[in-house]
Scaffold this motif. Structure first.
Motif, PDB file in Angstrom:
ATOM      1  N   GLY A 189       5.291  39.336 -96.990  1.00  0.00           N
ATOM      2  CA  GLY A 189       6.742  39.421 -96.921  1.00  0.00           C
ATOM      3  C   GLY A 189       7.258  39.534 -95.505  1.00  0.00           C
ATOM      4  O   GLY A 189       8.076  38.717 -95.046  1.00  0.00           O
ATOM      5  N   PRO A 190       6.802  40.524 -94.723  1.00  0.00           N
ATOM      6  CA  PRO A 190       7.377  40.738 -93.384  1.00  0.00           C
ATOM      7  C   PRO A 190       6.929  39.760 -92.301  1.00  0.00           C
ATOM      8  O   PRO A 190       7.637  39.587 -91.316  1.00  0.00           O
ATOM      9  CB  PRO A 190       6.903  42.157 -93.033  1.00  0.00           C
ATOM     10  CG  PRO A 190       6.492  42.786 -94.308  1.00  0.00           C
ATOM     11  CD  PRO A 190       6.000  41.672 -95.170  1.00  0.00           C
ATOM     12  N   LEU A 191       5.749  39.142 -92.442  1.00  0.00           N
ATOM     13  CA  LEU A 191       5.250  38.330 -91.334  1.00  0.00           C
ATOM     14  C   LEU A 191       6.074  37.066 -91.110  1.00  0.00           C
ATOM     15  O   LEU A 191       6.305  36.659 -89.969  1.00  0.00           O
ATOM     16  CB  LEU A 191       3.778  37.969 -91.560  1.00  0.00           C
ATOM     17  CG  LEU A 191       3.115  37.114 -90.471  1.00  0.00           C
ATOM     18  CD1 LEU A 191       3.252  37.755 -89.093  1.00  0.00           C
ATOM     19  CD2 LEU A 191       1.646  36.870 -90.794  1.00  0.00           C
ATOM     20  N   ALA A 192       6.547  36.432 -92.169  1.00  0.00           N
ATOM     21  CA  ALA A 192       7.367  35.230 -91.978  1.00  0.00           C
ATOM     22  C   ALA A 192       8.628  35.538 -91.159  1.00  0.00           C
ATOM     23  O   ALA A 192       8.927  34.822 -90.189  1.00  0.00           O
ATOM     24  CB  ALA A 192       7.725  34.610 -93.331  1.00  0.00           C
ATOM     25  N   PRO A 193       9.400  36.594 -91.491  1.00  0.00           N
ATOM     26  CA  PRO A 193      10.544  36.923 -90.636  1.00  0.00           C
ATOM     27  C   PRO A 193      10.149  37.267 -89.202  1.00  0.00           C
ATOM     28  O   PRO A 193      10.912  37.003 -88.269  1.00  0.00           O
ATOM     29  CB  PRO A 193      11.169  38.133 -91.349  1.00  0.00           C
ATOM     30  CG  PRO A 193      10.788  37.965 -92.780  1.00  0.00           C
ATOM     31  CD  PRO A 193       9.405  37.389 -92.737  1.00  0.00           C
ATOM     32  N   MET A 194       8.949  37.847 -89.006  1.00  0.00           N
ATOM     33  CA  MET A 194       8.518  38.124 -87.638  1.00  0.00           C
ATOM     34  C   MET A 194       8.331  36.834 -86.851  1.00  0.00           C
ATOM     35  O   MET A 194       8.681  36.748 -85.668  1.00  0.00           O
ATOM     36  CB  MET A 194       7.222  38.929 -87.637  1.00  0.00           C
ATOM     37  CG  MET A 194       6.869  39.473 -86.256  1.00  0.00           C
ATOM     38  SD  MET A 194       5.115  39.787 -86.022  1.00  0.00           S
ATOM     39  CE  MET A 194       4.526  38.141 -85.598  1.00  0.00           C
ATOM     40  N   LEU A 195       7.763  35.811 -87.490  1.00  0.00           N
ATOM     41  CA  LEU A 195       7.608  34.530 -86.806  1.00  0.00           C
ATOM     42  C   LEU A 195       8.967  33.944 -86.444  1.00  0.00           C
ATOM     43  O   LEU A 195       9.138  33.351 -85.372  1.00  0.00           O
ATOM     44  CB  LEU A 195       6.821  33.560 -87.688  1.00  0.00           C
ATOM     45  CG  LEU A 195       5.356  33.954 -87.954  1.00  0.00           C
ATOM     46  CD1 LEU A 195       4.728  32.997 -88.965  1.00  0.00           C
ATOM     47  CD2 LEU A 195       4.552  33.980 -86.667  1.00  0.00           C
ATOM     48  N   LEU A 196       9.952  34.128 -87.322  1.00  0.00           N
ATOM     49  CA  LEU A 196      11.312  33.672 -87.006  1.00  0.00           C
ATOM     50  C   LEU A 196      11.893  34.475 -85.851  1.00  0.00           C
ATOM     51  O   LEU A 196      12.624  33.940 -85.006  1.00  0.00           O
ATOM     52  CB  LEU A 196      12.203  33.787 -88.242  1.00  0.00           C
ATOM     53  CG  LEU A 196      11.741  33.029 -89.493  1.00  0.00           C
ATOM     54  CD1 LEU A 196      12.755  33.192 -90.620  1.00  0.00           C
ATOM     55  CD2 LEU A 196      11.509  31.546 -89.202  1.00  0.00           C
ATOM     56  N   ALA A 197      11.565  35.778 -85.786  1.00  0.00           N
ATOM     57  CA  ALA A 197      12.010  36.606 -84.661  1.00  0.00           C
ATOM     58  C   ALA A 197      11.395  36.115 -83.359  1.00  0.00           C
ATOM     59  O   ALA A 197      12.071  36.030 -82.324  1.00  0.00           O
ATOM     60  CB  ALA A 197      11.652  38.067 -84.911  1.00  0.00           C
ATOM     61  N   ASP A 198      10.089  35.791 -83.376  1.00  0.00           N
ATOM     62  CA  ASP A 198       9.455  35.233 -82.180  1.00  0.00           C
ATOM     63  C   ASP A 198      10.189  33.992 -81.699  1.00  0.00           C
ATOM     64  O   ASP A 198      10.298  33.743 -80.493  1.00  0.00           O
ATOM     65  CB  ASP A 198       8.003  34.854 -82.485  1.00  0.00           C
ATOM     66  CG  ASP A 198       7.046  36.039 -82.547  1.00  0.00           C
ATOM     67  OD1 ASP A 198       7.497  37.188 -82.414  1.00  0.00           O
ATOM     68  OD2 ASP A 198       5.831  35.798 -82.731  1.00  0.00           O
ATOM     69  N   LEU A 199      10.690  33.204 -82.640  1.00  0.00           N
ATOM     70  CA  LEU A 199      11.388  31.957 -82.312  1.00  0.00           C
ATOM     71  C   LEU A 199      12.833  32.180 -81.875  1.00  0.00           C
ATOM     72  O   LEU A 199      13.531  31.219 -81.558  1.00  0.00           O
ATOM     73  CB  LEU A 199      11.354  31.020 -83.515  1.00  0.00           C
ATOM     74  CG  LEU A 199       9.973  30.429 -83.852  1.00  0.00           C
ATOM     75  CD1 LEU A 199       9.976  29.821 -85.250  1.00  0.00           C
ATOM     76  CD2 LEU A 199       9.567  29.395 -82.815  1.00  0.00           C
ATOM     77  N   GLY A 200      13.277  33.434 -81.863  1.00  0.00           N
ATOM     78  CA  GLY A 200      14.602  33.742 -81.345  1.00  0.00           C
ATOM     79  C   GLY A 200      15.599  34.242 -82.348  1.00  0.00           C
ATOM     80  O   GLY A 200      16.730  34.593 -81.977  1.00  0.00           O
ATOM     81  N   ALA A 201      15.259  34.284 -83.635  1.00  0.00           N
ATOM     82  CA  ALA A 201      16.196  34.784 -84.637  1.00  0.00           C
ATOM     83  C   ALA A 201      16.389  36.290 -84.490  1.00  0.00           C
ATOM     84  O   ALA A 201      15.505  37.005 -84.013  1.00  0.00           O
ATOM     85  CB  ALA A 201      15.685  34.469 -86.041  1.00  0.00           C
ATOM     86  N   GLU A 202      17.549  36.766 -84.903  1.00  0.00           N
ATOM     87  CA  GLU A 202      17.815  38.202 -84.947  1.00  0.00           C
ATOM     88  C   GLU A 202      17.408  38.697 -86.325  1.00  0.00           C
ATOM     89  O   GLU A 202      17.958  38.259 -87.333  1.00  0.00           O
ATOM     90  CB  GLU A 202      19.293  38.487 -84.699  1.00  0.00           C
ATOM     91  CG  GLU A 202      19.618  39.966 -84.648  1.00  0.00           C
ATOM     92  CD  GLU A 202      21.073  40.256 -84.324  1.00  0.00           C
ATOM     93  OE1 GLU A 202      21.455  41.436 -84.391  1.00  0.00           O
ATOM     94  OE2 GLU A 202      21.818  39.298 -84.029  1.00  0.00           O
TER      95      GLU A 202
END
Length: 750
Positions: free
Chosen positions: A399-412
């Motif tokens: 669950g949490p790792l996908a949003p972390m990858l989006l955070a790495d890409l610049g998402a808030e």
């Protein structure tokens, strides 16, 4: 659905209208291009006259990883390739930097000639790294990056991983990077780099267990050398010789009280002894697997049979969820293959089987090329996903790792967890650290009416809502798709589950380890004839998360182009099935041949293995008879590992010294720090925290790698204020127990 060689075009899909040139080989690049093809892109596989290496050496895998594509035989220097590049949106290649420059396929040349082109190079190491020129075979990357001695095998010393973790990680990272760059291109009209590597793919996996903290908690230290010694964690042989994999986190359920367990302990003469793993093993041998499956599933504990690779392709729940597809192969007839690893709206689909070599050369070379025009534009965001807002309600890993990858890409990204914290905290702090960097943390009681008010403001704020809450529980929390869309109809809704939404097991609990067992990797990683071997790294959790990131990016791209907000779905069962794509089921239901790890766990054969030297081990790849003869003539016992690797490399045989205890040196490696393969940031409890960092290289675009995972509710007040809650509102929410944070009063709320 059955796919034939002359299948009619499928309905418009998310990437319909885009063209991709695939100059890659192996697993990572072809799989990335496969996922783009099944999402609707026109993928052209460019091959040498003898065909891509996988076509020749691993034909079963080639048939899955290259379906949906067209094949053209071209020299990389041919003018016709430049014509195809002029019509392309994406180039995927696996060329080392010097080779790319020699063929004028380097970033600078391509950007000048084809400014809209997105370029994804997948080498062994990142293009700016000192190791970028080294041969990028999966086994060699495993060896150099320290994977081979991470845990115990069936003999002393390092052993070869049968699961190609570097390549699978890189495949999903490459797809995600391409899509992030395409989203950015919508703002600027310009393409650019979206590179990754097998090393970054394995770092994605290693990050679950590898980190270095100034003040680590006990569970954060797990994964350091010497801590992953058990080869049979939670694996049990039953009375009929079959093996089970059980996952009962923190012994949530006391299995010793099961009536079957009590009688089995008595039969084994262990009734009066402490209920240890060894005594449980003795008890499990007293009854057949079917009896244990029924008893353990009845108390909602995850358990599955350990089965061979390819077995999942015949599983009823796999079929019910559409995780397999029937393809009419021109050579093998009707075969069953793994389908795409995610679901989107509109869905991915397989258009045609894998092409024969050069089947489309004449058609493509006779094409009239119309190069797209590049409209002037503003500079655009400095990060690929800058401006995208994500709310992460997930727990554990997938669950949490996908949003972390989006955070790495610049998402808030806002991480929402219970007021007592994500249940993985304390039990596996390394998992939490690996899946939650780059996020701000909000501790929220979703069960309370006050918490529901906060939830709805978060939903209204978000572009993406992502979680892995069981489907039966999500409506009670207002987090099923219908409830979320009632608040925000424009949101991308992304969900990860265990077994998917259909079939008998749809609402069963599931964890990485049981899906490794189902997929056959416990058997394959053990080596032929050995008992099954547990892989301590959550490879399928990680790949499910990476798959969900890809699906979410597809949905964001689709929303950007059409305005339609869709939903995505991934599952551990879907991912487990997709990693079975090295093989397929033929018309008789037999599993197609695939490479096997030998009983010594040294490799797939003398041409792809690790060999003992005088003071260590050497990994080598000899892809032809000439180089294999060099290997046969090498006196490994008379050479140090460093000498043997150097001698083989000088003779044209790709080789690496197997790095042991790499954990101790990787964090201070100056090259890794310079290229941000290792990053450092302060953590509120553990002090300075170092982890593997950049998973991509976007050239002029930057990644966001400046924040460690949050403490429980570390940013609660800050986030609530931004959502429009007054100081008085925040205080009232804290007094009610609906929220928590380090600066807020502690209540007695659960």
């Amino acid at each position: 659905m059955t796919v034939t060689e002359d299948a009619s075009p499928v309905n418009a899909r998310i990437l319909t209208g885009l063209r991709v040139l695939d100059l890659s080989c192996g697993l990572a690049g072809p799989v990335a291009a496969q996922l783009l093809a099944e999402a609707g892109a026109d993928v052209i596989k460019v091959e040498p006259p003898e065909g891509e290496l996988t076509r020749r050496r691993h034909p079963s895998a080639f048939r899955t990883w290259n379906r949906g594509k067209r094949s053209v035989v071209l020299d990389p220097d041919a003018p016709a390739l430049r014509s195809l590049l002029a019509s392309a949106d994406v180039l995927v290649h696996s060329l080392r930097p010097a080779t790319a420059r020699r063929h004028e396929l380097d970033d600078e040349t391509l950007a000048a000639r084809f400014p809209r082109l997105v370029v994804c190079g997948i080498g062994g190491w990142p293009p700016g790294h000192r190791d970028a020129g080294r041969a990028g075979y999966d086994l060699l990357v495993q060896a150099r990056e320290g994977l081979l001695d991470m845990q115990s095998g069936w003999r002393p010393g390092p052993y070869a991983w049968r699961f190609p973790a570097p390549s699978w990680g890189a495949a999903f990272l490459a797809t995600a990077g391409i899509l992030a760059r395409l989203i950015h291109r919508e703002s600027t009209g310009r393409g650019g780099a979206a590179h990754t590597s097998l090393a970054q793919g394995v770092h994605l996996v290693q990050n679950i267990a590898w980190n270095r903290a100034e003040r680590p908690s006990p569970s954060l230290a797990e994964g350091q050398p010497g801590t992953l010694t058990s080869t049979q964690t939670a694996m049990y042989e039953c009375g009929d010789g079959r093996w089970l994999q059980i996952m009962n986190p923190a012994d949530r359920v006391d299995l010793s009280v099961l009536p079957l367990m009590r009688s089995a302990l008595a039969a084994a003469g262990r009734a009066e002894k402490e209920f240890t793993a060894e005594n449980m093993r003795a008890a499990m041998r007293q009854a057949p697997a079917a009896a244990w499956l029924a008893a353990i599933r009845a108390v909602d504990v995850a358990v599955e049979l350990i089965t061979p690779l390819g077995s999942l392709l015949a599983d009823e729940d796999v079929a019910a969820n559409g995780y397999v597809v029937e393809v009419h192969d021109p050579e093998h007839g009707r075969i069953r293959q793994a389908a795409a690893p995610f679901r989107t709206q509109p869905p991915s689909a397989v258009a045609v089987p894998a092409p024969s070599l050069g089947a489309h050369t004449a058609d493509l070379l006779g094409e009239t090329v119309v190069a797209p025009t590049v409209s002037p534009s503003a500079a655009g965001p400095s990060r690929p996903l800058e401006g995208i807002r994500v709310v992460d309600f997930g727990a554990y890993l997938a669950g949490p790792l996908a949003p972390m990858l989006l955070a790495d890409l610049g998402a808030e990204v806002i991480k929402v967890e219970p007021v007592r914290g994500d249940p993985v905290r304390g039990w596996r702090d390394g998992f939490y650290a690996a899946c939650n960097r780059g996020k701000r943390g909000l501790a929220l009681d979703l069960h309370s009416p006050e918490g529901a008010r906060v939830r709805d403001r978060l939903l209204a704020w978000a572009d993406v809502v992502h979680h892995n809450i069981r489907a039966v529980a999500a409506p009670r929390l207002g987090l099923d798709e219908a409830s979320v869309r009632a608040v925000n109809p424009r949101v991308v809704f992304s969900h990860c589950s265990a077994y998917g939404s259909r079939g008998e097991r749809a609402n069963w609990p599931g964890y990485d380890s049981v899906f490794q067992a189902m997929a056959g990797w416990n058997i394959e990683n053990a080596g032929e004839g050995n008992p099954p071997l547990f892989n301590h790294l959550g490879t399928l959790d990680i790949l499910t998360a990476a798959s969900s990131a890809v699906a979410t990016l597809l949905a964001l791209y689709h929303r950007r182009r059409t305005g339609a907000a869709g939903a995505t779905a991934c599952s551990l069962l879907n991912t487990a099935t997709f990693t079975s794509s090295e093989t397929f089921l033929d018309e008789s239901g037999a599993v197609a041949p695939y490479p096997r790890l030998d009983s010594a766990q040294s490799g797939l054969g003398p041409d792809y293995c690790i060999r003992p030297a005088a003071d260590g081990w050497v990994a080598l790849v000899a892809p032809d008879e000439e180089r294999l003869s060099v290997v046969r003539a090498t006196d490994f016992a008379g050479l140090t590992a460093s000498e043997a690797a150097a001698r083989l490399t000088a003779a044209g045989v790709p080789a690496e010294e197997v790095r042991e205890f790499r954990w101790f040196s990787v964090w201070d490696d100056e090259e890794n720090l310079r290229t941000r393969q290792v990053v450092s940031y302060p953590h509120c409890e553990w002090g300075e925290l170092r982890q593997f960092g950049a998973y991509w290289d976007f050239g002029e675009l930057s990644l966001k790698l400046d924040r460690a995972c949050p403490g429980v509710g570390e940013h609660t007040t800050e986030i609530l204020t931004e959502l429009g809650f007054s100081p008085g509102d925040v205080a009232a929410l804290a007094r009610s127990g609906a929220v928590a944070g380090p600066e807020l009063p502690v209540t007695g709320s659960a």
